[in-house]
Design an enzyme around this catalytic site. Structure first.
Site, PDB file in Angstrom:
ATOM      1  N   HIS A 217       0.820  -1.211   0.000  1.00  0.00           N
ATOM      2  CA  HIS A 217       0.000   0.000   0.000  1.00  0.00           C
ATOM      3  C   HIS A 217       0.852   1.259   0.000  1.00  0.00           C
ATOM      4  CE1 HIS A 217       0.187   1.096   4.370  1.00  0.00           C
ATOM      5  NE2 HIS A 217       0.279  -0.203   4.571  1.00  0.00           N
ATOM      6  N   ASP A 235       5.783   1.495   7.175  1.00  0.00           N
ATOM      7  CA  ASP A 235       4.388   1.189   6.839  1.00  0.00           C
ATOM      8  C   ASP A 235       3.847   2.236   5.871  1.00  0.00           C
ATOM      9  OD1 ASP A 235       1.881   0.124   6.809  1.00  0.00           O
ATOM     10  OD2 ASP A 235       1.353   0.694   8.855  1.00  0.00           O
ATOM     11  N   GLU A 269      -5.239   1.993   1.968  1.00  0.00           N
ATOM     12  CA  GLU A 269      -5.265   0.759   2.757  1.00  0.00           C
ATOM     13  C   GLU A 269      -5.568   1.050   4.217  1.00  0.00           C
ATOM     14  OE1 GLU A 269      -3.354  -2.367   5.382  1.00  0.00           O
ATOM     15  OE2 GLU A 269      -2.952  -0.209   5.231  1.00  0.00           O
ATOM     16  N   GLU A 270      -4.949   2.130   4.701  1.00  0.00           N
ATOM     17  CA  GLU A 270      -4.987   2.420   6.131  1.00  0.00           C
ATOM     18  C   GLU A 270      -6.379   2.785   6.643  1.00  0.00           C
ATOM     19  OE1 GLU A 270      -2.631   1.738   7.995  1.00  0.00           O
ATOM     20  OE2 GLU A 270      -0.670   2.178   7.139  1.00  0.00           O
ATOM     21  N   ASP A 297       3.749  -5.532   2.977  1.00  0.00           N
ATOM     22  CA  ASP A 297       3.345  -4.440   3.855  1.00  0.00           C
ATOM     23  C   ASP A 297       4.210  -4.528   5.107  1.00  0.00           C
ATOM     24  OD1 ASP A 297       2.187  -2.501   5.363  1.00  0.00           O
ATOM     25  OD2 ASP A 297       0.178  -3.392   5.415  1.00  0.00           O
ATOM     26  N   HIS A 373       2.284   4.269  12.135  1.00  0.00           N
ATOM     27  CA  HIS A 373       1.111   5.134  12.335  1.00  0.00           C
ATOM     28  C   HIS A 373       1.432   6.337  13.236  1.00  0.00           C
ATOM     29  CE1 HIS A 373      -1.737   1.512  11.332  1.00  0.00           C
ATOM     30  NE2 HIS A 373      -0.824   1.735  10.422  1.00  0.00           N
TER      31      HIS A 373
END
Ligand code: BES
Ligand code: ZN
Length: 633
Positions: A217, A235, A269-270, A297, A373
């Site tokens: 992603h 990520d 994606e997130e 990922d 994140h």
């Protein structure tokens, strides 16, 4: 239609991203009954969340399959459920929302699907030449570069302008890598939000309708949504950079897969696997025969002792065995198995529609990169290198070549140019400032430049014919030196070099003035033998012969038998004695002046040749020497 939306929260959960509360797409204020799929181990958690609003209401699964349950659940409880999923199961989200029971059942059925689905392909490892041909092309430094480029965007959030720019960047990067291949296409897949997915296609040569997908992603997320600082280096810039490096290797070796290969950089994606869900839905409705999907990922954080972890849920067991074999054969990494516990990445979008997937992951689930994140998800966390991601790039190359099969092509034809040094002349003597020149030609293009490598170690590049360089010979010692030229054509191909050796001879300093004695003596002179003997004498020094004197000692019992010849380095000869002296013994000369060789280059190998042209008497060459003074320019 399966929306597969993970609800993001206005409050943030540690380690989970929270969307910008002002973003209407991310904070749907929903209520009313929905269908969700959730891990069977979390049914109690769902009950607890429900209890907060409606104490005493009993939650009963509508369907169960394997480790997954379908629940009828009110959207009003999603917030509480997300918080509890995080608190109790350490999952961000951890459940999927479906618009209809049928969608939920589809998702459930695919959880068991691989047990009954016929094998789409046979998993064989029989294409080592293709894999091993590409592996040496992979470079960690380029993965680092791509991770840095992607994490330089403030964020890659699916609704932000940065997310649009980063999508364009991936499109442009893939397009330029593939520019040399007319068969490769790169397209944008448009969604209902700003960020586009990017899809690169290498059409298969013999099985074009069977599609192999390598994906990751492109979006990132952190608290603050569209305005967040979300470098997303691990990520999932790491996954996109891994795939990009696989692409470079495939193009560098002109890989022609038998099956069609698609590289996918999924948007959004997130926020609920939305980009991949849209693509997988579209492919399913078009009946596209996807024979394998691998998801990269998070590939660059080595959180565990073992290298590559194969997620067991939302993946296909047979393909996972194949991937394990690929790792053992081609990657040389250790393999662990684990589970996300929920549809944690885009492979779940494909899995839920019945396609075989694998999710090779960077660590055990309990040891994943704690910085994702957040604004701290930077490559420095991984030592600013891509050593771990390289293992996944190797796996990507192996997966492409062993699942899609095919072979490496020859690079499109180009004949290199030719070059020839035209000055100085080979073997000539040069002095002062000279012009070194060359001619060059290219049969299927143009000569771009000629590079001259000069005796002092300097190089001069000339881009226009006639090609030349000036060289000051006083920069080097007198003596033999090499002048080399190499041409380059318009494609960057180099010619074989052309070189000449010339003698630099400059005045001043040390003009030759000395006595040179032959060594390796005495030598017996064979009786009555026309070949005779040759004794060599190396002479070093500058200049041409001004005066030359020969000293010589030959003992012999009949000197009238002997022919003695002095040979200069150029080959010029002077006969010292030609069967003269009759029956007298020996030829002894002391500083006998010879003028016939004046003007010869002094430096080089001089020779004395002695022949005995009659039988009976014998003798030896005992010694000889030259006394030389020179003339220098
Ligand atoms: N890369 C993560 C998933 C992940 C995180 C896997 C840690 C294993 C360990 C992914 O980008 C992600 O955050 N996914 C969401 C999924 C959701 C939106 C359906 C998640 O885990 O919250
Ligand atoms: Zn991710």
């Amino acid at each position: 239609m399966n929306r597969s939306i993970k609800f993001l929260l206005a409050v943030s959960l540690a380690g989970c991203a929270a969307a910008d509360p002002g973003d209407p797409i991310d904070t749907p204020e929903e209520e009313g009954m929905r269908w969700i799929t959730i891990g069977a181990d979390a049914i109690n958690t769902a009950q607890m969340a429900l209890d907060e609003r409606l104490p005493g209401r009993v939650l009963t699964p509508v369907r169960m399959a394997g480790n997954v349950a379908v629940l009828s659940y009110d959207a009003a409880d999603f917030h509480a459920l997300s918080e509890l999923m995080h608190a109790r199961h350490n999952r961000c989200g951890g459940f999927m929302v479906h618009d209809s029971l049928k969608d939920a059942e589809d998702a459930l059925r695919s959880a068991e699907a691989e047990a009954i689905a016929p094998l789409a392909v046979s998993y064989t490892l029989d294409n080592p030449a293709t894999v091993n041909g590409m592996l040496p092309e992979l470079q960690a430094t380029r993965i680092v570069q791509m991770i840095n480029d992607l994490s330089a965007f403030q964020n890659r959030y699916y609704t932000s302008s940065f997310g649009t720019q980063s999508s364009d960047f991936i499109f442009n990067t893939w397009s330029s890598i593939a520019a040399s291949r007319t068969d490769i296409t790169v397209e944008r897949f448009t969604h209902t939000w700003a960020q586009k997915s990017v899809i690169l296609t290498i059409p298969g040569t013999s099985l074009p309708n069977e599609v192999v997908i390598i994906g990751g992603h492109q979006d990132s997320i952190a608290s603050g949504g569209a305005t967040s600082i979300a470098p997303g280096a691990d990520d999932d810039a790491s996954g996109i950079a891994t795939i990009t490096e696989v692409l470079r290797a495939m193009v560098a070796k002109n890989f022609r897969p038998a099956r069609t290969i698609k590289l996918m950089a999924y948007a959004a994606e997130e926020v609920g696997l939305r980009g991949s869900a849209a693509i997988a839905t579209s492919y399913q409705s078009q009946g596209i025969n996807v024979v394998g999907v691998v998801q990269f990922d998070m590939t660059n954080y080595k959180g565990s002792t073992k290298d590559i972890w194969l997620m067991q849920d939302y993946t296909n067991a047979a393909q996972n065995t194949f991937v394990t074999n690929l790792i053992n054969t081609y990657v040389g990494a250790t393999v662990g198995v684990d589970s996300c516990g929920y549809g944690c990445s885009d492979h779940a979008s494909w899995h839920n529609r019945g396609y075989p997937t694998s999710m090779p992951f960077e660590s055990a689930m309990s040891q994943y990169n704690p910085n994702i994140h957040t604004s701290r998800d930077r490559i420095s966390v991984s030592g600013s290198n891509a050593d771990h991601a390289m293992k996944f790039a190797r796996l990507g190359v192996a997966y492409a070549a062993e699942l899609a099969k095919g072979s490496l092509g020859t690079t499109p034809g180009n004949n290199p140019p030719t070059v020839s040094v035209t000055a100085p002349t080979a073997g000539s003597t040069v002095s002062g400032t000279i012009t070194v020149s060359a001619t060059a030609a290219d049969s299927d293009g143009t000569v771009a430049s000629v590079r001259f490598d000069l005796p002092d170690g300097s190089t001069v590049t000339d881009t226009t014919a006639p090609y030349s360089a000036t060289f000051n010979t006083t920069l080097v010692a007198n003596g033999a030196h090499v002048f080399r030229a190499t041409a380059m054509d318009n494609t960057g191909a180099s010619s074989a070099p052309s070189s000449v050796t010339a003698t630099v001879q400059n005045g001043g300093g040390t003009c030759i003035d000395g006595i040179f004695n032959a060594t390796g003596l005495p030598i017996a002179i064979p009786d009555n033998n026309v070949t005779g003997i040759v004794s060599t004498l190396p002479v070093v020094g500058n200049g041409t012969v001004a005066t030359l004197a020969l000293s010589l000692n030959i003992n012999h019992t009949w000197r009238g038998d002997l022919v003695v010849t002095l040979v200069a380095p150029s080959g010029a000869q002077y006969i010292v004695s030609n069967r003269s002296g009759g029956s007298a013994d020996n030829i002894i000369l002391t500083n006998s002046v010879i003028t016939a060789l004046n003007g010869q280059t002094a430096a080089g190998t001089w020779q004395l040749k002695v022949q005995d042209r009659a039988s009976a008497d014998i003798g030896n060459l005992n010694s000889w020497s030259l006394k030389i003074t020179g003339t220098c320019p």
